[in-house]
Design a protein around this motif. Structure first.
Motif, PDB file in Angstrom:
ATOM      1  N   THR A 129     -12.962   6.855 -44.557  1.00  0.00           N
ATOM      2  CA  THR A 129     -11.804   7.133 -45.411  1.00  0.00           C
ATOM      3  C   THR A 129     -10.548   7.393 -44.590  1.00  0.00           C
ATOM      4  O   THR A 129      -9.444   7.283 -45.110  1.00  0.00           O
ATOM      5  CB  THR A 129     -12.051   8.372 -46.288  1.00  0.00           C
ATOM      6  N   GLY A 130     -10.718   7.782 -43.343  1.00  0.00           N
ATOM      7  CA  GLY A 130      -9.585   8.114 -42.484  1.00  0.00           C
ATOM      8  C   GLY A 130      -9.138   9.560 -42.599  1.00  0.00           C
ATOM      9  O   GLY A 130      -8.381  10.048 -41.769  1.00  0.00           O
ATOM     10  N   ARG A 131      -9.611  10.274 -43.614  1.00  0.00           N
ATOM     11  CA  ARG A 131      -9.152  11.656 -43.830  1.00  0.00           C
ATOM     12  C   ARG A 131      -9.522  12.583 -42.678  1.00  0.00           C
ATOM     13  O   ARG A 131      -8.707  13.406 -42.252  1.00  0.00           O
ATOM     14  CB  ARG A 131      -9.710  12.198 -45.147  1.00  0.00           C
ATOM     15  N   THR A 132     -10.739  12.462 -42.172  1.00  0.00           N
ATOM     16  CA  THR A 132     -11.173  13.328 -41.076  1.00  0.00           C
ATOM     17  C   THR A 132     -10.359  13.041 -39.823  1.00  0.00           C
ATOM     18  O   THR A 132      -9.918  13.961 -39.132  1.00  0.00           O
ATOM     19  CB  THR A 132     -12.676  13.115 -40.803  1.00  0.00           C
ATOM     20  N   THR A 133     -10.125  11.771 -39.543  1.00  0.00           N
ATOM     21  CA  THR A 133      -9.340  11.402 -38.365  1.00  0.00           C
ATOM     22  C   THR A 133      -7.908  11.892 -38.494  1.00  0.00           C
ATOM     23  O   THR A 133      -7.349  12.463 -37.550  1.00  0.00           O
ATOM     24  CB  THR A 133      -9.371   9.873 -38.157  1.00  0.00           C
ATOM     25  N   VAL A 134      -7.312  11.715 -39.667  1.00  0.00           N
ATOM     26  CA  VAL A 134      -5.934  12.160 -39.867  1.00  0.00           C
ATOM     27  C   VAL A 134      -5.831  13.678 -39.767  1.00  0.00           C
ATOM     28  O   VAL A 134      -4.858  14.201 -39.215  1.00  0.00           O
ATOM     29  CB  VAL A 134      -5.382  11.631 -41.215  1.00  0.00           C
ATOM     30  N   SER A 135      -6.838  14.407 -40.238  1.00  0.00           N
ATOM     31  CA  SER A 135      -6.800  15.872 -40.098  1.00  0.00           C
ATOM     32  C   SER A 135      -6.856  16.270 -38.628  1.00  0.00           C
ATOM     33  O   SER A 135      -6.189  17.216 -38.206  1.00  0.00           O
ATOM     34  CB  SER A 135      -7.921  16.544 -40.900  1.00  0.00           C
TER      35      SER A 135
ATOM     36  N   ALA B 255     -12.807   4.499 -32.331  1.00  0.00           N
ATOM     37  CA  ALA B 255     -13.977   4.617 -33.207  1.00  0.00           C
ATOM     38  C   ALA B 255     -14.902   3.439 -32.947  1.00  0.00           C
ATOM     39  O   ALA B 255     -14.448   2.299 -32.869  1.00  0.00           O
ATOM     40  CB  ALA B 255     -13.563   4.635 -34.669  1.00  0.00           C
ATOM     41  N   SER B 256     -16.182   3.710 -32.801  1.00  0.00           N
ATOM     42  CA  SER B 256     -17.145   2.629 -32.607  1.00  0.00           C
ATOM     43  C   SER B 256     -17.171   1.701 -33.811  1.00  0.00           C
ATOM     44  O   SER B 256     -17.242   0.489 -33.663  1.00  0.00           O
ATOM     45  CB  SER B 256     -18.550   3.191 -32.379  1.00  0.00           C
ATOM     46  N   HIS B 257     -17.127   2.281 -35.014  1.00  0.00           N
ATOM     47  CA  HIS B 257     -17.196   1.493 -36.243  1.00  0.00           C
ATOM     48  C   HIS B 257     -16.063   1.938 -37.167  1.00  0.00           C
ATOM     49  O   HIS B 257     -15.827   3.132 -37.326  1.00  0.00           O
ATOM     50  CB  HIS B 257     -18.537   1.698 -36.945  1.00  0.00           C
ATOM     51  N   CYS B 258     -15.405   0.995 -37.779  1.00  0.00           N
ATOM     52  CA  CYS B 258     -14.267   1.286 -38.645  1.00  0.00           C
ATOM     53  C   CYS B 258     -14.478   0.572 -39.983  1.00  0.00           C
ATOM     54  O   CYS B 258     -14.336  -0.649 -40.062  1.00  0.00           O
ATOM     55  CB  CYS B 258     -12.993   0.809 -37.947  1.00  0.00           C
ATOM     56  N   LEU B 259     -14.846   1.335 -41.014  1.00  0.00           N
ATOM     57  CA  LEU B 259     -15.129   0.737 -42.323  1.00  0.00           C
ATOM     58  C   LEU B 259     -13.878   0.569 -43.181  1.00  0.00           C
ATOM     59  O   LEU B 259     -13.783  -0.374 -43.945  1.00  0.00           O
ATOM     60  CB  LEU B 259     -16.151   1.579 -43.088  1.00  0.00           C
ATOM     61  N   LEU B 260     -12.952   1.500 -43.078  1.00  0.00           N
ATOM     62  CA  LEU B 260     -11.693   1.456 -43.822  1.00  0.00           C
ATOM     63  C   LEU B 260     -11.896   1.230 -45.315  1.00  0.00           C
ATOM     64  O   LEU B 260     -11.564   0.192 -45.868  1.00  0.00           O
ATOM     65  CB  LEU B 260     -10.756   0.376 -43.252  1.00  0.00           C
ATOM     66  N   SER B 261     -12.432   2.255 -45.978  1.00  0.00           N
ATOM     67  CA  SER B 261     -12.573   2.185 -47.428  1.00  0.00           C
ATOM     68  C   SER B 261     -11.187   2.216 -48.072  1.00  0.00           C
ATOM     69  O   SER B 261     -10.170   2.334 -47.382  1.00  0.00           O
ATOM     70  CB  SER B 261     -13.447   3.335 -47.935  1.00  0.00           C
ATOM     71  N   SER B 262     -11.151   2.123 -49.371  1.00  0.00           N
ATOM     72  CA  SER B 262      -9.898   2.000 -50.116  1.00  0.00           C
ATOM     73  C   SER B 262      -8.884   3.076 -49.725  1.00  0.00           C
ATOM     74  O   SER B 262      -9.189   4.269 -49.779  1.00  0.00           O
ATOM     75  CB  SER B 262     -10.192   2.100 -51.613  1.00  0.00           C
ATOM     76  N   GLY B 263      -7.702   2.642 -49.308  1.00  0.00           N
ATOM     77  CA  GLY B 263      -6.619   3.555 -48.949  1.00  0.00           C
ATOM     78  C   GLY B 263      -6.639   4.050 -47.515  1.00  0.00           C
ATOM     79  O   GLY B 263      -5.679   4.676 -47.053  1.00  0.00           O
ATOM     80  N   ALA B 264      -7.723   3.798 -46.782  1.00  0.00           N
ATOM     81  CA  ALA B 264      -7.840   4.326 -45.421  1.00  0.00           C
ATOM     82  C   ALA B 264      -6.811   3.713 -44.472  1.00  0.00           C
ATOM     83  O   ALA B 264      -6.214   4.418 -43.650  1.00  0.00           O
ATOM     84  CB  ALA B 264      -9.252   4.098 -44.880  1.00  0.00           C
ATOM     85  N   ALA B 265      -6.605   2.405 -44.553  1.00  0.00           N
ATOM     86  CA  ALA B 265      -5.653   1.744 -43.655  1.00  0.00           C
ATOM     87  C   ALA B 265      -4.256   2.322 -43.831  1.00  0.00           C
ATOM     88  O   ALA B 265      -3.563   2.632 -42.848  1.00  0.00           O
ATOM     89  CB  ALA B 265      -5.654   0.235 -43.891  1.00  0.00           C
ATOM     90  N   GLU B 266      -3.847   2.492 -45.081  1.00  0.00           N
ATOM     91  CA  GLU B 266      -2.520   3.037 -45.358  1.00  0.00           C
ATOM     92  C   GLU B 266      -2.401   4.485 -44.888  1.00  0.00           C
ATOM     93  O   GLU B 266      -1.369   4.881 -44.334  1.00  0.00           O
ATOM     94  CB  GLU B 266      -2.213   2.936 -46.858  1.00  0.00           C
ATOM     95  N   LEU B 267      -3.461   5.267 -45.101  1.00  0.00           N
ATOM     96  CA  LEU B 267      -3.459   6.666 -44.661  1.00  0.00           C
ATOM     97  C   LEU B 267      -3.329   6.763 -43.148  1.00  0.00           C
ATOM     98  O   LEU B 267      -2.523   7.546 -42.629  1.00  0.00           O
ATOM     99  CB  LEU B 267      -4.754   7.352 -45.131  1.00  0.00           C
ATOM    100  N   LEU B 268      -4.106   5.964 -42.422  1.00  0.00           N
ATOM    101  CA  LEU B 268      -4.052   5.981 -40.958  1.00  0.00           C
ATOM    102  C   LEU B 268      -2.703   5.480 -40.449  1.00  0.00           C
ATOM    103  O   LEU B 268      -2.152   6.023 -39.493  1.00  0.00           O
ATOM    104  CB  LEU B 268      -5.197   5.148 -40.383  1.00  0.00           C
ATOM    105  N   GLN B 269      -2.163   4.441 -41.077  1.00  0.00           N
ATOM    106  CA  GLN B 269      -0.873   3.905 -40.663  1.00  0.00           C
ATOM    107  C   GLN B 269       0.238   4.932 -40.849  1.00  0.00           C
ATOM    108  O   GLN B 269       1.137   5.043 -40.020  1.00  0.00           O
ATOM    109  CB  GLN B 269      -0.542   2.615 -41.426  1.00  0.00           C
TER     110      GLN B 269
ATOM    111  N   LYS C 143      -1.369  -0.476 -36.326  1.00  0.00           N
ATOM    112  CA  LYS C 143      -1.794   0.365 -35.201  1.00  0.00           C
ATOM    113  C   LYS C 143      -3.202   0.004 -34.723  1.00  0.00           C
ATOM    114  O   LYS C 143      -3.641   0.464 -33.681  1.00  0.00           O
ATOM    115  CB  LYS C 143      -1.789   1.840 -35.604  1.00  0.00           C
ATOM    116  N   LEU C 144      -3.925  -0.813 -35.480  1.00  0.00           N
ATOM    117  CA  LEU C 144      -5.326  -1.135 -35.200  1.00  0.00           C
ATOM    118  C   LEU C 144      -5.452  -2.246 -34.158  1.00  0.00           C
ATOM    119  O   LEU C 144      -4.758  -3.255 -34.223  1.00  0.00           O
ATOM    120  CB  LEU C 144      -6.020  -1.582 -36.485  1.00  0.00           C
ATOM    121  N   ARG C 145      -6.388  -2.036 -33.226  1.00  0.00           N
ATOM    122  CA  ARG C 145      -6.770  -3.094 -32.281  1.00  0.00           C
ATOM    123  C   ARG C 145      -8.290  -3.130 -32.244  1.00  0.00           C
ATOM    124  O   ARG C 145      -8.934  -2.119 -31.974  1.00  0.00           O
ATOM    125  CB  ARG C 145      -6.217  -2.796 -30.896  1.00  0.00           C
ATOM    126  N   GLN C 146      -8.872  -4.300 -32.525  1.00  0.00           N
ATOM    127  CA  GLN C 146     -10.329  -4.455 -32.477  1.00  0.00           C
ATOM    128  C   GLN C 146     -10.728  -5.127 -31.174  1.00  0.00           C
ATOM    129  O   GLN C 146     -10.121  -6.120 -30.768  1.00  0.00           O
ATOM    130  CB  GLN C 146     -10.818  -5.312 -33.636  1.00  0.00           C
TER     131      GLN C 146
END
Length: 136
Positions: free
Chosen positions: A52-58, A75-89, A114-117
């Protein structure tokens, strides 16, 4: 020994995330405590999974509030559920690096410049070669 290998001192800080009390309303954030000094430093947050990105943003907010100069995350794995990309950005995160173990939809990648895979293909190929030729 780490100083000798990388050529400079690396300080370590830890984020302690405490789950909300039982019977808390859904979406109640975890309590975040920072242990260590990050003031004026560049910080790298290491996660196994971002969904969700919430833990990372906190965690980003905690280290920035403690005076960190800038913050990147891996992050080893990035699922980016709904809204996560916008929250992280929208967060104070400078960059996010992840492996391509999980496909990221083009629209989510576009919402998160901001993402690089990084590809894990060379590592898998190396392991297959080592196993085939019985290398160490």
């Amino acid at each position: 020994e780490l100083v000798n290998r990388v050529g400079y001192q690396i300080d370590l800080a830890t984020i302690i995330r405490t789950p909300p009390p039982p019977k808390s309303p859904p979406g109640t954030p975890r309590k975040v405590d920072l242990v260590g000094n990050v003031e004026g430093k560049s910080v790298l947050i290491v996660e196994d999974l971002i969904e969700t990105g919430r833990t990372t943003v906190s965690a980003v907010d905690a280290v920035l509030n403690a005076g960190a100069k800038d913050v990147s995350a891996y992050a080893s794995h990035c699922l980016l559920s709904s809204g996560a990309a916008e929250l992280l950005q929208a967060s104070g995160l400078r960059r996010l690096v992840t492996l391509n173990t999980v496909p990221i939809a083009p629209e989510k990648a576009a919402a998160l410049p901001k993402l690089r895979q990084l590809s894990i293909a060379p590592e898998i190929a190396s392991l297959i070669r080592q196993m085939h030729y019985e290398e160490k």
